[in-house]
Design an enzyme around this catalytic site. Sequence first.
Site, PDB file in Angstrom:
ATOM      1  N   CYS A 112     -12.491   7.710  -2.275  1.00 40.71           N
ATOM      2  CA  CYS A 112     -11.348   8.017  -1.384  1.00 40.71           C
ATOM      3  C   CYS A 112     -10.981   9.490  -1.411  1.00 40.71           C
ATOM      4  CB  CYS A 112     -10.135   7.190  -1.776  1.00 40.71           C
ATOM      5  SG  CYS A 112     -10.426   5.445  -1.561  1.00 40.71           S
ATOM      6  N   HIS A 252      -3.617  10.281   1.120  1.00 42.69           N
ATOM      7  CA  HIS A 252      -4.615   9.224   1.271  1.00 42.69           C
ATOM      8  C   HIS A 252      -3.867   7.906   1.498  1.00 42.69           C
ATOM      9  CE1 HIS A 252      -7.780   6.446   0.740  1.00 42.69           C
ATOM     10  NE2 HIS A 252      -7.429   6.067  -0.474  1.00 42.69           N
ATOM     11  N   ASN A 282      -7.000   0.969   4.059  1.00 37.55           N
ATOM     12  CA  ASN A 282      -7.627   2.057   3.315  1.00 37.55           C
ATOM     13  C   ASN A 282      -9.024   2.317   3.885  1.00 37.55           C
ATOM     14  OD1 ASN A 282      -8.882   3.704   1.452  1.00 37.55           O
ATOM     15  ND2 ASN A 282      -8.286   2.501  -0.345  1.00 37.55           N
TER      16      ASN A 282
HETATM   17  N1  ACO Z   1      -2.614 -12.337  -1.524  1.00 37.72           N
HETATM   18  C1  ACO Z   1      -1.789 -13.011  -2.353  1.00 37.72           C
HETATM   19  N2  ACO Z   1      -1.756 -12.816  -3.689  1.00 37.72           N
HETATM   20  C2  ACO Z   1      -2.589 -11.887  -4.191  1.00 37.72           C
HETATM   21  C3  ACO Z   1      -3.477 -11.134  -3.379  1.00 37.72           C
HETATM   22  C4  ACO Z   1      -3.469 -11.391  -2.001  1.00 37.72           C
HETATM   23  N3  ACO Z   1      -4.262 -10.737  -1.129  1.00 37.72           N
HETATM   24  N4  ACO Z   1      -4.164 -10.288  -4.176  1.00 37.72           N
HETATM   25  C5  ACO Z   1      -3.743 -10.482  -5.425  1.00 37.72           C
HETATM   26  N5  ACO Z   1      -2.800 -11.445  -5.439  1.00 37.72           N
HETATM   27  C6  ACO Z   1      -2.061 -11.982  -6.585  1.00 37.72           C
HETATM   28  C7  ACO Z   1      -2.776 -11.749  -7.895  1.00 37.72           C
HETATM   29  O1  ACO Z   1      -3.713 -12.796  -8.123  1.00 37.72           O
HETATM   30  C8  ACO Z   1      -1.625 -11.784  -8.877  1.00 37.72           C
HETATM   31  O2  ACO Z   1      -1.300 -13.139  -9.124  1.00 37.72           O
HETATM   32  P1  ACO Z   1      -0.899 -13.606 -10.614  1.00 37.72           P
HETATM   33  O3  ACO Z   1       0.360 -12.851 -10.930  1.00 37.72           O
HETATM   34  O4  ACO Z   1      -0.700 -15.071 -10.435  1.00 37.72           O
HETATM   35  O5  ACO Z   1      -2.045 -13.233 -11.480  1.00 37.72           O
HETATM   36  C9  ACO Z   1      -0.464 -11.161  -8.099  1.00 37.72           C
HETATM   37  O6  ACO Z   1      -0.830 -11.266  -6.719  1.00 37.72           O
HETATM   38  C10 ACO Z   1      -0.199  -9.708  -8.447  1.00 37.72           C
HETATM   39  O7  ACO Z   1      -1.437  -9.011  -8.427  1.00 37.72           O
HETATM   40  P2  ACO Z   1      -1.518  -7.479  -8.762  1.00 37.72           P
HETATM   41  O8  ACO Z   1      -2.947  -7.034  -8.712  1.00 37.72           O
HETATM   42  O9  ACO Z   1      -0.747  -7.183 -10.016  1.00 37.72           O
HETATM   43  O10 ACO Z   1      -0.712  -6.883  -7.511  1.00 37.72           O
HETATM   44  P3  ACO Z   1      -0.240  -5.434  -7.222  1.00 37.72           P
HETATM   45  O11 ACO Z   1       1.180  -5.383  -6.967  1.00 37.72           O
HETATM   46  O12 ACO Z   1      -0.793  -4.427  -8.214  1.00 37.72           O
HETATM   47  O13 ACO Z   1      -0.937  -5.114  -5.805  1.00 37.72           O
HETATM   48  C11 ACO Z   1      -2.851  -3.902  -4.977  1.00 37.72           C
HETATM   49  C12 ACO Z   1      -2.357  -5.139  -5.703  1.00 37.72           C
HETATM   50  C13 ACO Z   1      -2.312  -3.915  -3.587  1.00 37.72           C
HETATM   51  C14 ACO Z   1      -4.375  -3.903  -4.975  1.00 37.72           C
HETATM   52  C15 ACO Z   1      -2.356  -2.633  -5.706  1.00 37.72           C
HETATM   53  O14 ACO Z   1      -2.558  -2.774  -7.083  1.00 37.72           O
HETATM   54  C16 ACO Z   1      -2.998  -1.344  -5.247  1.00 37.72           C
HETATM   55  O15 ACO Z   1      -2.774  -0.882  -4.161  1.00 37.72           O
HETATM   56  N6  ACO Z   1      -3.786  -0.675  -6.143  1.00 37.72           N
HETATM   57  C17 ACO Z   1      -4.302   0.671  -5.922  1.00 37.72           C
HETATM   58  C18 ACO Z   1      -5.349   0.759  -4.875  1.00 37.72           C
HETATM   59  C19 ACO Z   1      -5.903   2.173  -4.813  1.00 37.72           C
HETATM   60  O16 ACO Z   1      -5.168   3.142  -4.679  1.00 37.72           O
HETATM   61  N7  ACO Z   1      -7.207   2.316  -4.985  1.00 37.72           N
HETATM   62  C20 ACO Z   1      -7.794   3.628  -5.003  1.00 37.72           C
HETATM   63  C21 ACO Z   1      -8.388   3.973  -3.728  1.00 37.72           C
HETATM   64  S1  ACO Z   1      -9.618   2.814  -3.182  1.00 37.72           S
HETATM   65  C22 ACO Z   1     -11.200   3.606  -3.139  1.00 37.72           C
HETATM   66  O17 ACO Z   1     -11.435   4.622  -3.781  1.00 37.72           O
HETATM   67  C23 ACO Z   1     -12.247   2.934  -2.305  1.00 37.72           C
END
Ligand code: ACO
Length: 325
Positions: A112, A252, A282
């Site tokens: 990214c 980003h 993204n």
């Molecule tokens: N729908 C419903 N529930 C979901 C989903 C979904 N699509 N995805 C995960 N959950 C659930 C999980 O299973 C978890 O359930 P549990 O508590 O029963 O275990 C709960 O939701 C919370 O999951 P988290 O992963 O803790 O959720 P979080 O608030 O962190 O959000 C997300 C997840 C959106 C992926 C976030 O962590 C994020 O944006 N991370 C950073 C992404 C990023 O910046 N990446 C770098 C760039 S990407 C690249 O370089 C290609």
Amino acid sequence: MRAGITGTGSFVPEKVLTNHDIEKMVDTSDEWIIERTGIRERRIAEDGINTSDLAVEAAKRALDRACLRARDIDLIIVATVTGDMPLPSTACFVQKKLKAKKAAAFDINAACSGFTFGLSVANAYIKSCMAKRVLLIGAETLSRITDWEDRSTCVLLGDGAGAVVVEPSDNDSGIWSVDIFTDGSIWNLLNVPAGGSAFPASEETVKNRMHFLKMKGNETFKIAVRTLEKAVVDTLKKNRISASDVSLLVPHQANLRIIQATAKRLNMNMDKVVVNVDRYGNTSAASIPIALDEACRQGRIRKGDFILLESFGGGLTWSSALIKW
Ligand code: ACO
């Protein structure tokens, strides 16, 4: 002498995939996706459309804006993690399709952060007089490495391309700084395990879904917020300007909550922040140049404005850049 951006362009595929469409594919909901990410829909390239096709459309628009022809370009850099093929580089296909015969062409991979890493390369080429006109493109077809059975990643990603032309600038406008950072020790937070020398394609890698993007989202999220806040503050300090001098933050587009956290740290109102993650998700290396181009076309950037860019992605990689328009 500084290097400056003289033209921007972007292109996204027509096909829209909404959160409601994804609700039919995995156990998720429109509410969860909007609340946790800010994403409402993303674009998906049709079969047969490759990353280089998106890149070429964005590039043509950037060249138009810069009043240049493809044959004027000395160097083409394509930032991507979803190139057309492992070999040759996607930049070679772009060079061929644009008929940019004079241009040398290569890809860079910084996930990214690819666009801003590419900007640091373009900046160095211009400042060292090794090139006069650089075409820098961020282009991705992330839908091709998305595991459509993994709800934790498939809701996040989309396809698209953005491009800029970088040329010498004759006054104090242009790139004031572009700082790039890497921490390879935490590569395992975000990766595509197979398809390289570690795990060449085999029946087993396909069966184990190892050709798709894997991410430890929550850990990545926390590191992203912390690192980006520090990176943008350091960039402002280094250039001796304050956040109130910045006209626009072009971050980003990974997650609205990460964007808001950086804006809050800078005490910046969200009306000074470009947000399109709701429409495109993204798009990795394409995300910043698409956002930059949209801001230009909406008249949100004027000559003399300070524009702050920031990125974060697989590697891990992150960066921050300050441009005087
Ligand atoms: N729908 C419903 N529930 C979901 C989903 C979904 N699509 N995805 C995960 N959950 C659930 C999980 O299973 C978890 O359930 P549990 O508590 O029963 O275990 C709960 O939701 C919370 O999951 P988290 O992963 O803790 O959720 P979080 O608030 O962190 O959000 C997300 C997840 C959106 C992926 C976030 O962590 C994020 O944006 N991370 C950073 C992404 C990023 O910046 N990446 C770098 C760039 S990407 C690249 O370089 C290609």
